[in-house]
Design an enzyme around this catalytic site. Structure first.
Site, PDB file in Angstrom:
ATOM      1  N   GLU A  38     -37.713  19.846  62.233  1.00  0.00           N
ATOM      2  CA  GLU A  38     -37.107  20.513  61.071  1.00  0.00           C
ATOM      3  C   GLU A  38     -35.626  20.102  61.001  1.00  0.00           C
ATOM      4  O   GLU A  38     -34.972  19.959  62.034  1.00  0.00           O
ATOM      5  CB  GLU A  38     -37.229  22.029  61.318  1.00  0.00           C
ATOM      6  N   LYS A 109     -40.282  25.231  52.786  1.00  0.00           N
ATOM      7  CA  LYS A 109     -40.641  26.276  53.760  1.00  0.00           C
ATOM      8  C   LYS A 109     -40.807  27.633  53.075  1.00  0.00           C
ATOM      9  O   LYS A 109     -39.906  28.098  52.376  1.00  0.00           O
ATOM     10  CB  LYS A 109     -39.556  26.345  54.837  1.00  0.00           C
ATOM     11  N   CYS A 141     -41.818  25.167  61.297  1.00  0.00           N
ATOM     12  CA  CYS A 141     -41.356  26.083  62.329  1.00  0.00           C
ATOM     13  C   CYS A 141     -41.944  27.484  62.191  1.00  0.00           C
ATOM     14  O   CYS A 141     -43.112  27.685  62.437  1.00  0.00           O
ATOM     15  CB  CYS A 141     -39.823  26.097  62.352  1.00  0.00           C
TER      16      CYS A 141
HETATM   17  C1  ACM Z   1     -37.307  28.465  62.783  1.00  0.00           C
HETATM   18  O1  ACM Z   1     -38.096  28.728  61.871  1.00  0.00           O
HETATM   19  N1  ACM Z   1     -36.444  27.474  62.694  1.00  0.00           N
HETATM   20  C2  ACM Z   1     -37.313  29.253  64.017  1.00  0.00           C
END
Ligand code: ACM
Length: 267
Positions: A38, A109, A141
């Site tokens: 990410e 996201k 993530c």
């Molecule tokens: C995250 O979603 N970077 C922990």
């Protein structure tokens, strides 16, 4: 097919340096599908929206995607990587897919983690993309903590969950083994290492990137302290078999009318 991860330690704000380091490492391989962390090109801990605005790029068209497209075509790589995306005046924590032909797709996201909520806009749909005969499901993530994401991607045909991450907690690697077992899919979690201190906030990232098969077995993993490129050969067809026993199919045995609570807002 060959799949892998590149675990990295980006330097905050040094986009050109971070991208050049990643592309120089990936230059050594060809004919593979590779997941990077990410926000791999920028680092994670933005202080505020102004700082994010100065680093986020358009997709496609910006420096990072252009460099990744050149590499993908040159070395016949399918690449999934996280970066801050600028789109119509908003900022997204995105996973970009660049195919070996240079085509580009984006997942924004959905489940923003902690302070990401202060300046990123959350996405509004999930994404499955094609890499040759394989279908890749994109999640980022903290999306791991919502099993609905992996399930939705698997039901939409994903064979391989591609999971760019900046993990700071130790749970995701175990959870992703379960996501693989319950959906009979592969998963590539590409995490980062190192730490960031920005103003009063500091975070340490936990590494341990991994590739998991549909039985929940770890095919490759990295340490929590070094940059690492790992590639393994898989038979992606294993992810087409959803039979858990001769009498149980993981998808056919579901009973959606009993799952209404899953799509209800909290009482
Ligand atoms: C995250 O979603 N970077 C922990």
């Amino acid at each position: 097919m060959r799949i892998g991860f590149l675990q990295l330690r980006p330097r905050f704000g040094a986009v050109k340096e971070n991208v050049r380091k990643a592309t120089a490492t990936l230059e050594r391989i060809s004919d593979a599908t590779i997941v990077l962390p990410e926000l791999f090109n920028s680092g994670y801990l933005f202080r505020n929206e102004e700082e994010l605005a100065s680093i986020a790029e358009t997709v496609p068209g910006g420096f990072t995607v252009s460099e990744m497209q050149k590499l993908a075509k040159r070395n016949r790589l399918n690449l999934v990587f996280g970066m801050a995306q600028k789109h119509r005046g908003k900022f997204y924590n995105s996973a970009v897919y660049v195919s070996s032909k240079g085509t580009v797709e984006v997942y924004q996201k959905v489940h923003l983690f902690d302070r990401e909520k202060l300046f990123f806009t959350k996405g509004s749909s999930f994404k499955v993309v094609s890499a040759g005969d394989a279908k890749l499901g994109l999640l980022i993530c903290f999306d791991w903590v919502f099993p609905e994401v992996s399930r939705a991607l698997a039901l939409d045909g994903a064979h391989i969950l591609c999971h760019p991450s900046n993990l700071i907690l130790p749970y995701a690697q175990d959870a992703m083994k379960t996501r693989c077992i319950e959906n009979r899919v592969f998963a590539i979690t590409a995490n980062r290492i190192g730490s960031e201190r920005r103003g009063a906030t500091s975070l340490a990232f936990t590494g341990k990137s991994q590739i998991v098969n549909p039985m929940g077995e770890v095919l490759a993993s990295a340490s929590d302290r070094s940059e690492s490129l790992r590639v393994v050969e898989i038979d992606v067809g294993e992810a087409n078999n959803k039979n858990f026993t001769p009498n149980n199919n993981l998808f056919d045995d579901r009973v959606p009318p009993l799952y209404a609570a899953l799509v209800r807002k909290r009482r």
